[in-house]
Enzyme design. Structure first.
Site, PDB file in Angstrom:
ATOM      1  CG  ASP A 297     -33.810  18.362  25.442  1.00 33.31           C
ATOM      2  OD1 ASP A 297     -33.187  17.947  26.438  1.00 33.31           O
ATOM      3  OD2 ASP A 297     -33.501  19.410  24.855  1.00 33.31           O
ATOM      4  CG  ASP A 299     -29.663  18.381  25.237  1.00 36.04           C
ATOM      5  OD1 ASP A 299     -30.367  19.106  24.534  1.00 36.04           O
ATOM      6  OD2 ASP A 299     -29.901  18.147  26.446  1.00 36.04           O
ATOM      7  CG  ASP A 414     -31.961  20.413  21.329  1.00 40.50           C
ATOM      8  OD1 ASP A 414     -32.928  20.413  20.541  1.00 40.50           O
ATOM      9  OD2 ASP A 414     -31.934  21.070  22.387  1.00 40.50           O
TER      10      ASP A 414
HETATM   11  P1  UTP Z   1     -31.439  21.560  28.293  1.00 37.13           P
HETATM   12  O1  UTP Z   1     -32.429  22.644  28.178  1.00 37.13           O
HETATM   13  O2  UTP Z   1     -31.593  20.416  27.381  1.00 37.13           O
HETATM   14  O3  UTP Z   1     -31.452  21.129  29.813  1.00 37.13           O
HETATM   15  O4  UTP Z   1     -30.031  22.213  28.084  1.00 37.13           O
HETATM   16  P2  UTP Z   1     -30.984  19.781  30.515  1.00 37.13           P
HETATM   17  O5  UTP Z   1     -30.054  20.198  31.577  1.00 37.13           O
HETATM   18  O6  UTP Z   1     -30.485  18.792  29.513  1.00 37.13           O
HETATM   19  O7  UTP Z   1     -32.280  19.257  31.210  1.00 37.13           O
HETATM   20  P3  UTP Z   1     -33.580  18.610  30.527  1.00 37.13           P
HETATM   21  O8  UTP Z   1     -33.356  18.465  29.065  1.00 37.13           O
HETATM   22  O9  UTP Z   1     -34.690  19.566  30.854  1.00 37.13           O
HETATM   23  O10 UTP Z   1     -33.768  17.307  31.191  1.00 37.13           O
HETATM   24  C1  UTP Z   1     -28.786  21.570  28.322  1.00 37.13           C
HETATM   25  C2  UTP Z   1     -27.689  22.566  28.285  1.00 37.13           C
HETATM   26  O11 UTP Z   1     -27.506  23.031  26.968  1.00 37.13           O
HETATM   27  C3  UTP Z   1     -27.477  24.427  26.932  1.00 37.13           C
HETATM   28  C4  UTP Z   1     -28.192  24.897  28.176  1.00 37.13           C
HETATM   29  O12 UTP Z   1     -27.662  26.094  28.622  1.00 37.13           O
HETATM   30  C5  UTP Z   1     -27.970  23.797  29.151  1.00 37.13           C
HETATM   31  O13 UTP Z   1     -26.846  24.090  29.932  1.00 37.13           O
HETATM   32  N1  UTP Z   1     -28.174  24.896  25.723  1.00 37.13           N
HETATM   33  C6  UTP Z   1     -29.445  24.494  25.463  1.00 37.13           C
HETATM   34  C7  UTP Z   1     -27.543  25.750  24.880  1.00 37.13           C
HETATM   35  O14 UTP Z   1     -26.368  26.118  25.103  1.00 37.13           O
HETATM   36  N2  UTP Z   1     -28.189  26.209  23.773  1.00 37.13           N
HETATM   37  C8  UTP Z   1     -29.474  25.835  23.495  1.00 37.13           C
HETATM   38  O15 UTP Z   1     -30.035  26.268  22.464  1.00 37.13           O
HETATM   39  C9  UTP Z   1     -30.115  24.949  24.365  1.00 37.13           C
HETATM   40 MN    MN Z   2     -31.620  18.324  27.706  1.00 38.40          MN
END
Ligand code: UTP
Ligand code: MN
Length: 490
Positions: A297, A299, A414
Protein backbone atom coordinates in the site's frame (compact mmCIF):
# COMPACT_ATOMS: atom_id res chain seq x y z
CA UNK A 1 6.37 -11.81 -5.86
CA UNK A 2 8.91 -13.45 -3.68
CA UNK A 3 11.11 -16.22 -4.86
CA UNK A 4 9.54 -19.51 -4.01
CA UNK A 5 12.15 -22.03 -2.97
CA UNK A 6 12.13 -24.82 -5.48
CA UNK A 7 14.65 -27.35 -6.51
CA UNK A 8 16.37 -26.15 -9.58
CA UNK A 9 16.97 -28.78 -12.18
CA UNK A 10 20.29 -28.32 -13.83
CA UNK A 11 20.17 -29.37 -17.43
CA UNK A 12 23.06 -30.40 -19.57
CA UNK A 13 23.98 -27.11 -21.26
CA UNK A 14 24.71 -28.86 -24.55
CA UNK A 15 21.21 -30.29 -24.69
CA UNK A 16 19.69 -26.93 -23.97
CA UNK A 17 21.17 -25.44 -27.08
CA UNK A 18 19.01 -27.61 -29.30
CA UNK A 19 16.40 -25.69 -31.24
CA UNK A 20 17.31 -22.35 -29.87
CA UNK A 21 17.00 -18.74 -30.70
CA UNK A 22 17.49 -17.31 -34.15
CA UNK A 23 18.91 -14.12 -32.66
CA UNK A 24 22.49 -14.14 -31.42
CA UNK A 25 24.43 -17.12 -30.14
CA UNK A 26 23.35 -18.67 -26.86
CA UNK A 27 25.99 -17.95 -24.27
CA UNK A 28 24.15 -19.07 -21.16
CA UNK A 29 22.43 -22.28 -22.17
CA UNK A 30 22.22 -23.62 -18.63
CA UNK A 31 19.59 -21.08 -17.72
CA UNK A 32 16.34 -21.55 -19.66
CA UNK A 33 13.95 -18.65 -19.32
CA UNK A 34 10.20 -18.72 -19.77
CA UNK A 35 8.42 -15.38 -19.65
CA UNK A 36 4.85 -15.51 -18.35
CA UNK A 37 2.70 -13.34 -20.60
CA UNK A 38 -0.07 -12.72 -18.08
CA UNK A 39 0.01 -9.08 -16.88
CA UNK A 40 3.17 -8.55 -18.94
CA UNK A 41 1.38 -8.39 -22.25
CA UNK A 42 2.48 -9.95 -25.53
CA UNK A 43 4.32 -6.97 -27.00
CA UNK A 44 6.41 -6.42 -23.90
CA UNK A 45 7.07 -10.15 -23.73
CA UNK A 46 8.32 -10.14 -27.32
CA UNK A 47 10.48 -7.12 -26.62
CA UNK A 48 12.05 -8.72 -23.54
CA UNK A 49 12.53 -12.03 -25.37
CA UNK A 50 14.38 -10.37 -28.20
CA UNK A 51 16.49 -8.33 -25.82
CA UNK A 52 17.49 -11.38 -23.77
CA UNK A 53 18.33 -13.41 -26.86
CA UNK A 54 20.53 -10.62 -28.19
CA UNK A 55 22.45 -10.83 -24.95
CA UNK A 56 22.95 -14.56 -25.36
CA UNK A 57 20.23 -15.82 -23.04
CA UNK A 58 18.14 -18.86 -23.85
CA UNK A 59 14.46 -17.88 -23.85
CA UNK A 60 11.85 -20.56 -24.47
CA UNK A 61 8.54 -19.76 -26.15
CA UNK A 62 6.85 -22.69 -24.44
CA UNK A 63 7.08 -23.99 -20.93
CA UNK A 64 9.16 -27.16 -20.98
CA UNK A 65 11.44 -29.41 -18.95
CA UNK A 66 14.44 -27.33 -20.00
CA UNK A 67 13.10 -24.16 -18.43
CA UNK A 68 15.00 -23.31 -15.24
CA UNK A 69 13.61 -19.83 -14.55
CA UNK A 70 9.94 -18.89 -14.88
CA UNK A 71 9.87 -15.10 -14.96
CA UNK A 72 6.68 -13.23 -14.25
CA UNK A 73 5.68 -9.70 -13.56
CA UNK A 74 3.07 -8.69 -11.02
CA UNK A 75 1.81 -12.23 -10.45
CA UNK A 76 1.96 -14.10 -7.18
CA UNK A 77 3.78 -17.45 -7.09
CA UNK A 78 0.49 -19.17 -6.56
CA UNK A 79 -1.05 -17.50 -9.60
CA UNK A 80 1.83 -18.55 -11.81
CA UNK A 81 1.57 -22.16 -10.66
CA UNK A 82 -2.18 -22.12 -11.25
CA UNK A 83 -1.66 -20.71 -14.72
CA UNK A 84 1.00 -23.26 -15.66
CA UNK A 85 -1.22 -26.01 -14.35
CA UNK A 86 -4.14 -24.85 -16.50
CA UNK A 87 -2.26 -23.93 -19.67
CA UNK A 88 0.55 -26.45 -19.68
CA UNK A 89 -0.80 -29.23 -17.52
CA UNK A 90 2.22 -28.93 -15.27
CA UNK A 91 1.56 -30.31 -11.83
CA UNK A 92 2.76 -28.03 -9.07
CA UNK A 93 4.27 -30.85 -7.05
CA UNK A 94 6.49 -31.77 -9.99
CA UNK A 95 7.42 -28.22 -10.78
CA UNK A 96 11.21 -27.93 -10.74
CA UNK A 97 12.03 -24.52 -12.19
CA UNK A 98 12.60 -21.48 -10.02
CA UNK A 99 9.78 -18.97 -9.94
CA UNK A 100 11.41 -15.59 -10.20
CA UNK A 101 10.26 -12.04 -10.34
CA UNK A 102 10.95 -9.71 -13.27
CA UNK A 103 13.63 -8.05 -11.11
CA UNK A 104 15.81 -11.17 -11.48
CA UNK A 105 15.41 -10.78 -15.25
CA UNK A 106 16.24 -7.07 -15.38
CA UNK A 107 19.15 -7.47 -12.98
CA UNK A 108 20.48 -10.34 -15.06
CA UNK A 109 20.14 -8.28 -18.23
CA UNK A 110 22.00 -5.47 -16.49
CA UNK A 111 24.76 -7.84 -15.37
CA UNK A 112 24.93 -9.39 -18.85
CA UNK A 113 24.58 -12.89 -17.41
CA UNK A 114 22.00 -14.95 -15.50
CA UNK A 115 22.40 -14.12 -11.83
CA UNK A 116 22.77 -16.90 -9.31
CA UNK A 117 19.78 -17.51 -7.09
CA UNK A 118 21.64 -17.38 -3.85
CA UNK A 119 21.08 -19.89 -1.06
CA UNK A 120 20.48 -16.94 1.17
CA UNK A 121 17.33 -16.09 -0.82
CA UNK A 122 16.05 -19.66 -0.67
CA UNK A 123 16.66 -19.87 3.05
CA UNK A 124 15.02 -16.52 3.63
CA UNK A 125 11.95 -17.57 1.65
CA UNK A 126 11.63 -20.84 3.54
CA UNK A 127 11.77 -19.04 6.87
CA UNK A 128 9.23 -16.48 5.64
CA UNK A 129 6.83 -19.29 4.75
CA UNK A 130 7.21 -20.74 8.24
CA UNK A 131 6.64 -17.28 9.74
CA UNK A 132 3.48 -16.85 7.65
CA UNK A 133 2.22 -20.19 8.83
CA UNK A 134 2.88 -19.27 12.46
CA UNK A 135 0.92 -16.07 11.86
CA UNK A 136 -1.96 -18.08 10.40
CA UNK A 137 -1.86 -20.26 13.52
CA UNK A 138 -1.78 -17.10 15.63
CA UNK A 139 1.44 -18.23 17.23
CA UNK A 140 3.16 -14.92 17.73
CA UNK A 141 6.28 -16.29 19.37
CA UNK A 142 7.01 -18.55 16.44
CA UNK A 143 6.09 -15.80 13.99
CA UNK A 144 8.63 -13.47 15.56
CA UNK A 145 11.32 -16.16 15.77
CA UNK A 146 11.06 -17.05 12.06
CA UNK A 147 10.69 -13.41 10.99
CA UNK A 148 13.81 -12.44 12.94
CA UNK A 149 15.71 -15.41 11.51
CA UNK A 150 14.67 -14.48 7.98
CA UNK A 151 15.62 -10.86 8.48
CA UNK A 152 19.02 -11.74 9.93
CA UNK A 153 19.76 -13.85 6.82
CA UNK A 154 18.73 -10.95 4.64
CA UNK A 155 21.23 -8.71 6.37
CA UNK A 156 24.19 -11.06 5.89
CA UNK A 157 26.67 -9.57 3.44
CA UNK A 158 27.72 -13.00 2.13
CA UNK A 159 26.14 -16.12 0.66
CA UNK A 160 25.52 -19.03 3.03
CA UNK A 161 26.80 -22.40 1.86
CA UNK A 162 27.42 -24.32 5.08
CA UNK A 163 26.24 -24.22 8.67
CA UNK A 164 29.63 -22.91 9.77
CA UNK A 165 28.83 -19.68 7.92
CA UNK A 166 26.17 -19.04 10.58
CA UNK A 167 28.38 -19.50 13.64
CA UNK A 168 27.77 -16.81 16.22
CA UNK A 169 24.91 -15.22 14.26
CA UNK A 170 22.21 -14.04 16.69
CA UNK A 171 18.46 -14.51 16.33
CA UNK A 172 18.69 -17.97 14.79
CA UNK A 173 16.83 -20.45 16.96
CA UNK A 174 17.17 -24.24 16.84
CA UNK A 175 14.16 -24.66 14.60
CA UNK A 176 15.41 -22.12 12.06
CA UNK A 177 18.87 -23.69 12.09
CA UNK A 178 17.36 -27.12 11.45
CA UNK A 179 15.46 -25.75 8.44
CA UNK A 180 18.57 -24.06 7.08
CA UNK A 181 20.64 -27.20 7.51
CA UNK A 182 18.09 -29.30 5.63
CA UNK A 183 18.00 -26.87 2.71
CA UNK A 184 21.77 -26.56 2.53
CA UNK A 185 22.04 -30.34 2.43
CA UNK A 186 19.20 -31.34 0.13
CA UNK A 187 17.90 -28.16 -1.47
CA UNK A 188 14.52 -28.27 0.23
CA UNK A 189 12.98 -28.53 3.68
CA UNK A 190 10.27 -31.11 4.25
CA UNK A 191 8.30 -29.00 6.65
CA UNK A 192 8.18 -26.12 4.17
CA UNK A 193 7.37 -28.38 1.20
CA UNK A 194 4.50 -29.95 3.12
CA UNK A 195 3.26 -26.56 4.14
CA UNK A 196 3.05 -25.15 0.63
CA UNK A 197 1.00 -28.19 -0.38
CA UNK A 198 -1.20 -27.88 2.69
CA UNK A 199 -4.80 -26.96 1.91
CA UNK A 200 -5.38 -24.89 5.03
CA UNK A 201 -2.16 -22.95 4.53
CA UNK A 202 -2.96 -22.27 0.86
CA UNK A 203 -6.55 -21.25 1.58
CA UNK A 204 -5.75 -19.02 4.54
CA UNK A 205 -2.93 -17.35 2.64
CA UNK A 206 -5.37 -16.61 -0.15
CA UNK A 207 -8.21 -15.43 2.08
CA UNK A 208 -6.04 -13.24 4.31
CA UNK A 209 -4.68 -11.56 1.19
CA UNK A 210 -8.14 -10.01 0.78
CA UNK A 211 -8.31 -6.45 2.14
CA UNK A 212 -10.40 -6.60 5.33
CA UNK A 213 -9.94 -10.31 6.03
CA UNK A 214 -7.93 -11.38 9.06
CA UNK A 215 -6.86 -14.81 10.23
CA UNK A 216 -10.00 -15.47 12.30
CA UNK A 217 -12.37 -14.75 9.43
CA UNK A 218 -10.26 -16.68 6.93
CA UNK A 219 -10.14 -19.65 9.28
CA UNK A 220 -13.91 -19.54 9.79
CA UNK A 221 -14.52 -19.57 6.04
CA UNK A 222 -12.04 -22.42 5.63
CA UNK A 223 -13.85 -24.44 8.30
CA UNK A 224 -17.12 -23.79 6.49
CA UNK A 225 -15.61 -25.56 3.51
CA UNK A 226 -14.83 -22.53 1.35
CA UNK A 227 -11.61 -22.75 -0.65
CA UNK A 228 -11.54 -20.25 -3.49
CA UNK A 229 -12.34 -16.61 -4.09
CA UNK A 230 -15.07 -17.60 -6.52
CA UNK A 231 -16.66 -19.79 -3.88
CA UNK A 232 -16.56 -16.81 -1.53
CA UNK A 233 -18.07 -14.56 -4.18
CA UNK A 234 -20.84 -17.06 -4.88
CA UNK A 235 -21.56 -17.70 -1.20
CA UNK A 236 -24.21 -16.13 1.00
CA UNK A 237 -21.63 -14.64 3.33
CA UNK A 238 -22.45 -11.17 4.63
CA UNK A 239 -19.26 -9.30 3.87
CA UNK A 240 -18.19 -6.07 5.51
CA UNK A 241 -17.91 -3.04 3.21
CA UNK A 242 -14.13 -3.40 3.42
CA UNK A 243 -14.22 -7.07 2.41
CA UNK A 244 -16.61 -6.27 -0.44
CA UNK A 245 -14.10 -3.74 -1.76
CA UNK A 246 -11.31 -6.23 -1.10
CA UNK A 247 -13.00 -8.82 -3.30
CA UNK A 248 -14.06 -6.33 -5.93
CA UNK A 249 -10.51 -5.03 -6.46
CA UNK A 250 -8.67 -8.19 -5.42
CA UNK A 251 -6.69 -8.70 -8.64
CA UNK A 252 -5.25 -5.19 -8.42
CA UNK A 253 -4.69 -5.05 -4.69
CA UNK A 254 -2.43 -8.12 -4.66
CA UNK A 255 -0.14 -6.45 -7.18
CA UNK A 256 2.85 -4.68 -5.72
CA UNK A 257 2.68 -0.90 -5.75
CA UNK A 258 5.78 0.69 -7.28
CA UNK A 259 7.65 3.74 -6.04
CA UNK A 260 6.67 5.52 -9.26
CA UNK A 261 3.00 4.87 -8.50
CA UNK A 262 3.50 6.03 -4.91
CA UNK A 263 5.00 9.31 -6.17
CA UNK A 264 2.07 9.80 -8.55
CA UNK A 265 -0.37 9.28 -5.72
CA UNK A 266 1.55 11.80 -3.66
CA UNK A 267 1.04 14.36 -6.43
CA UNK A 268 -2.69 13.66 -6.51
CA UNK A 269 -2.97 14.02 -2.74
CA UNK A 270 -0.91 17.19 -2.68
CA UNK A 271 -3.16 18.72 -5.27
CA UNK A 272 -6.27 17.77 -3.31
CA UNK A 273 -4.96 18.77 0.13
CA UNK A 274 -3.61 22.12 -1.07
CA UNK A 275 -7.04 23.11 -2.32
CA UNK A 276 -8.15 23.25 1.29
CA UNK A 277 -4.92 23.94 3.16
CA UNK A 278 -2.24 25.37 0.87
CA UNK A 279 0.76 25.02 3.16
CA UNK A 280 -0.01 21.57 4.50
CA UNK A 281 2.92 19.13 4.24
CA UNK A 282 2.41 15.64 2.82
CA UNK A 283 5.03 13.00 3.61
CA UNK A 284 5.41 9.58 2.04
CA UNK A 285 6.04 7.13 4.84
CA UNK A 286 5.79 3.34 5.47
CA UNK A 287 8.03 0.99 3.49
CA UNK A 288 8.73 3.54 0.73
CA UNK A 289 10.34 5.89 3.26
CA UNK A 290 12.58 2.99 4.24
CA UNK A 291 13.75 2.89 0.63
CA UNK A 292 11.66 -0.04 -0.57
CA UNK A 293 10.90 -0.07 -4.30
CA UNK A 294 7.61 -1.91 -3.85
CA UNK A 295 4.86 -1.90 -1.25
CA UNK A 296 1.48 -3.45 -0.55
CA UNK A 297 0.00 0.00 0.00
CA UNK A 298 1.08 3.65 0.19
CA UNK A 299 1.14 5.51 3.52
CA UNK A 300 1.06 9.29 3.91
CA UNK A 301 1.19 11.71 6.82
CA UNK A 302 -0.42 15.12 6.44
CA UNK A 303 0.37 17.96 8.82
CA UNK A 304 0.48 21.76 9.11
CA UNK A 305 3.00 23.89 11.04
CA UNK A 306 0.20 25.79 12.75
CA UNK A 307 -1.36 23.16 14.93
CA UNK A 308 -5.14 23.08 14.66
CA UNK A 309 -5.24 24.05 10.99
CA UNK A 310 -5.36 20.35 10.08
CA UNK A 311 -8.65 19.80 11.92
CA UNK A 312 -11.51 18.73 9.67
CA UNK A 313 -9.15 18.40 6.70
CA UNK A 314 -9.49 14.69 6.02
CA UNK A 315 -13.22 14.63 5.31
CA UNK A 316 -13.00 17.64 2.97
CA UNK A 317 -10.14 16.09 1.03
CA UNK A 318 -11.82 12.70 0.75
CA UNK A 319 -15.14 14.23 -0.31
CA UNK A 320 -13.42 16.23 -3.01
CA UNK A 321 -11.41 13.30 -4.31
CA UNK A 322 -14.51 11.09 -4.24
CA UNK A 323 -16.35 13.66 -6.35
CA UNK A 324 -13.43 13.56 -8.80
CA UNK A 325 -13.79 9.79 -9.08
CA UNK A 326 -10.38 9.14 -7.56
CA UNK A 327 -11.62 7.20 -4.55
CA UNK A 328 -13.04 3.70 -4.98
CA UNK A 329 -13.41 2.97 -1.27
CA UNK A 330 -12.86 4.91 1.92
CA UNK A 331 -13.09 4.34 5.62
CA UNK A 332 -12.57 7.79 7.10
CA UNK A 333 -12.39 8.43 10.83
CA UNK A 334 -12.00 11.53 12.97
CA UNK A 335 -9.30 12.15 15.50
CA UNK A 336 -10.22 10.54 18.83
CA UNK A 337 -7.06 11.16 20.86
CA UNK A 338 -9.01 13.08 23.51
CA UNK A 339 -11.11 9.97 24.16
CA UNK A 340 -8.09 7.77 24.59
CA UNK A 341 -8.18 6.54 28.17
CA UNK A 342 -6.14 3.40 28.56
CA UNK A 343 -3.17 4.56 26.53
CA UNK A 344 -0.90 1.68 27.40
CA UNK A 345 -2.95 -1.12 25.89
CA UNK A 346 -3.71 0.38 22.48
CA UNK A 347 -1.94 -0.79 19.36
CA UNK A 348 -3.69 1.56 16.96
CA UNK A 349 -3.28 5.29 17.05
CA UNK A 350 -6.12 7.80 17.28
CA UNK A 351 -5.27 10.19 14.45
CA UNK A 352 -7.88 11.36 11.95
CA UNK A 353 -7.28 9.06 9.01
CA UNK A 354 -8.59 7.32 5.96
CA UNK A 355 -7.98 3.77 4.81
CA UNK A 356 -8.77 4.05 1.13
CA UNK A 357 -8.56 2.52 -2.30
CA UNK A 358 -7.43 4.88 -5.05
CA UNK A 359 -8.29 4.62 -8.71
CA UNK A 360 -4.95 5.26 -10.36
CA UNK A 361 -4.72 5.83 -14.07
CA UNK A 362 -2.28 3.32 -15.54
CA UNK A 363 0.93 4.57 -17.01
CA UNK A 364 2.49 3.33 -20.20
CA UNK A 365 4.80 0.47 -19.30
CA UNK A 366 8.19 1.44 -20.52
CA UNK A 367 10.65 -0.56 -18.54
CA UNK A 368 14.11 -0.07 -19.93
CA UNK A 369 16.31 -3.13 -20.18
CA UNK A 370 18.57 -1.76 -17.47
CA UNK A 371 15.64 -1.70 -15.12
CA UNK A 372 15.27 2.05 -15.03
CA UNK A 373 11.81 3.28 -14.27
CA UNK A 374 9.37 4.84 -16.66
CA UNK A 375 9.93 8.44 -15.63
CA UNK A 376 10.37 9.41 -19.24
CA UNK A 377 6.92 8.33 -20.21
CA UNK A 378 5.33 10.18 -17.32
CA UNK A 379 6.03 13.58 -18.69
CA UNK A 380 4.23 12.78 -21.90
CA UNK A 381 1.06 11.80 -20.10
CA UNK A 382 -1.58 14.35 -19.35
CA UNK A 383 -1.35 16.24 -16.07
CA UNK A 384 2.01 14.92 -15.00
CA UNK A 385 1.23 11.34 -15.82
CA UNK A 386 -2.09 11.15 -14.10
CA UNK A 387 -5.33 11.41 -15.85
CA UNK A 388 -7.88 11.47 -13.09
CA UNK A 389 -9.93 8.37 -13.64
CA UNK A 390 -13.62 8.76 -14.33
CA UNK A 391 -16.29 8.47 -11.70
CA UNK A 392 -16.01 5.35 -9.66
CA UNK A 393 -19.71 4.70 -9.78
CA UNK A 394 -21.21 1.87 -7.80
CA UNK A 395 -20.82 -0.98 -10.25
CA UNK A 396 -21.39 -4.31 -8.63
CA UNK A 397 -19.19 -6.49 -10.81
CA UNK A 398 -17.52 -8.86 -8.45
CA UNK A 399 -14.23 -8.73 -10.25
CA UNK A 400 -14.00 -5.10 -11.27
CA UNK A 401 -10.25 -5.11 -11.41
CA UNK A 402 -10.04 -8.25 -13.55
CA UNK A 403 -11.88 -6.55 -16.40
CA UNK A 404 -10.02 -6.55 -19.69
CA UNK A 405 -8.55 -3.39 -21.16
CA UNK A 406 -9.02 -1.57 -17.90
CA UNK A 407 -6.86 1.56 -17.93
CA UNK A 408 -6.65 2.06 -14.19
CA UNK A 409 -5.33 0.23 -11.16
CA UNK A 410 -6.83 0.05 -7.68
CA UNK A 411 -4.23 0.91 -5.03
CA UNK A 412 -4.52 0.85 -1.23
CA UNK A 413 -3.66 4.20 0.32
CA UNK A 414 -3.56 5.19 4.00
CA UNK A 415 -3.83 8.90 4.82
CA UNK A 416 -3.09 10.05 8.35
CA UNK A 417 -3.65 13.63 9.54
CA UNK A 418 -1.31 14.58 12.36
CA UNK A 419 -1.25 17.61 14.68
CA UNK A 420 2.18 19.19 14.29
CA UNK A 421 3.25 18.63 17.91
CA UNK A 422 2.92 14.85 17.46
CA UNK A 423 4.37 14.74 13.96
CA UNK A 424 7.80 13.28 14.84
CA UNK A 425 6.17 10.46 16.80
CA UNK A 426 3.70 9.75 14.01
CA UNK A 427 6.51 9.72 11.46
CA UNK A 428 8.52 7.28 13.55
CA UNK A 429 5.45 5.09 14.14
CA UNK A 430 4.30 5.01 10.52
CA UNK A 431 7.71 4.48 8.95
CA UNK A 432 7.90 0.94 10.36
CA UNK A 433 8.78 -1.77 9.82
CA UNK A 434 6.27 -3.42 12.10
CA UNK A 435 9.01 -5.53 13.63
CA UNK A 436 11.23 -2.49 14.14
CA UNK A 437 8.40 -0.56 15.84
CA UNK A 438 7.65 -3.50 18.04
CA UNK A 439 11.24 -3.85 19.12
CA UNK A 440 11.66 -0.11 19.66
CA UNK A 441 8.54 0.10 21.85
CA UNK A 442 9.68 -2.89 23.83
CA UNK A 443 13.09 -1.37 24.27
CA UNK A 444 11.55 1.91 25.50
CA UNK A 445 9.42 0.04 28.01
CA UNK A 446 11.99 -2.35 29.43
CA UNK A 447 15.17 -0.30 29.31
CA UNK A 448 13.87 3.25 29.49
CA UNK A 449 10.70 2.81 31.54
CA UNK A 450 9.02 4.84 28.86
CA UNK A 451 5.89 4.33 26.84
CA UNK A 452 6.30 4.99 23.13
CA UNK A 453 3.49 5.16 20.57
CA UNK A 454 2.66 7.14 17.42
CA UNK A 455 1.45 10.12 19.49
CA UNK A 456 4.03 10.53 22.20
CA UNK A 457 6.72 9.26 24.56
CA UNK A 458 5.82 9.09 28.23
CA UNK A 459 8.61 8.86 30.79
CA UNK A 460 7.35 6.88 33.78
CA UNK A 461 10.23 7.92 36.03
CA UNK A 462 9.78 11.64 35.43
CA UNK A 463 6.03 11.15 35.07
CA UNK A 464 5.83 13.39 32.04
CA UNK A 465 5.57 13.42 28.23
CA UNK A 466 8.81 14.12 26.37
CA UNK A 467 8.39 16.50 23.46
CA UNK A 468 10.20 15.92 20.18
CA UNK A 469 10.28 17.90 16.96
CA UNK A 470 12.29 15.32 15.03
CA UNK A 471 12.91 11.59 14.98
CA UNK A 472 16.50 12.31 16.03
CA UNK A 473 15.20 13.83 19.26
CA UNK A 474 13.09 10.75 19.96
CA UNK A 475 16.09 8.43 19.59
CA UNK A 476 18.03 10.77 21.88
CA UNK A 477 15.25 10.60 24.52
CA UNK A 478 15.50 6.82 24.32
CA UNK A 479 19.27 6.95 24.74
CA UNK A 480 19.84 5.42 21.31
CA UNK A 481 21.91 6.44 18.32
CA UNK A 482 19.78 7.65 15.45
CA UNK A 483 18.71 4.86 13.11
CA UNK A 484 17.88 6.14 9.60
CA UNK A 485 14.73 4.79 7.88
CA UNK A 486 16.77 2.62 5.47
CA UNK A 487 18.07 0.69 8.45
CA UNK A 488 14.64 0.05 9.94
CA UNK A 489 13.71 -2.79 7.61
CA UNK A 490 14.37 -5.52 10.18
P1 UTP B 1 2.35 -1.02 6.54
O1 UTP B 1 1.47 -2.12 6.95
O2 UTP B 1 1.86 -0.14 5.46
O3 UTP B 1 3.74 -1.68 6.19
O4 UTP B 1 2.64 -0.16 7.82
P2 UTP B 1 4.95 -1.17 5.29
O5 UTP B 1 6.14 -1.26 6.15
O6 UTP B 1 4.64 0.16 4.68
O7 UTP B 1 5.08 -2.26 4.18
P3 UTP B 1 4.10 -2.54 2.95
O8 UTP B 1 3.03 -1.51 2.91
O9 UTP B 1 3.57 -3.93 3.20
O10 UTP B 1 4.95 -2.50 1.75
C1 UTP B 1 3.61 0.87 7.92
C2 UTP B 1 3.80 1.26 9.34
O11 UTP B 1 2.65 1.92 9.81
C3 UTP B 1 2.21 1.37 11.02
C4 UTP B 1 2.77 -0.03 11.07
O12 UTP B 1 3.04 -0.40 12.38
C5 UTP B 1 4.02 0.06 10.26
O13 UTP B 1 5.11 0.31 11.11
N1 UTP B 1 0.74 1.34 11.04
C6 UTP B 1 0.05 0.74 10.03
C7 UTP B 1 0.08 1.90 12.08
O14 UTP B 1 0.70 2.47 13.00
N2 UTP B 1 -1.28 1.86 12.12
C8 UTP B 1 -2.00 1.25 11.13
O15 UTP B 1 -3.25 1.23 11.19
C9 UTP B 1 -1.31 0.68 10.05
MN1 MN C 1 2.75 0.54 3.66
Amino acid sequence: MALVPRKKKRKDPALSLVGDSPVGAVKFGEAGIFLVERRMGSSRRSFLTELARKKGFRVEEQMSESVTHVVSENNSGDEVLELLEKQNGICRTEFKAALVDITWFTESMGAGKPLQLENRHRLQDALKILAENAELSENEGRYLAFTRASSVLKSLPYNVTKMDDLKGIPNLGDHSRKVIEEILEGGTCNEVQNLIQNERYQTLMKFTSIFGVGVKTADKWFREGLRTLNELRASKIKFTKQQEAGLLYYEDLILPVTKVEADLIQQIIEEAVHRFLPSAVITLTGGFRRGKEYGHDVDFLITHREEGREEGLISKVISWMTAQGIILYDDTMDNSYHKWKNKESEIFDRFAKCFSIFKLQKMVHNLEPSGTCSHGSLATNETRGIRLAGHAGSSQHLTASAAKDKDWKAVRVDLVVVPFGQYAYALLGWTGSRLFERDLRRYAKHFGHMMLNSHSLFDNKQNKFLLAATEEEIFAHLGLDYIPPQERNA
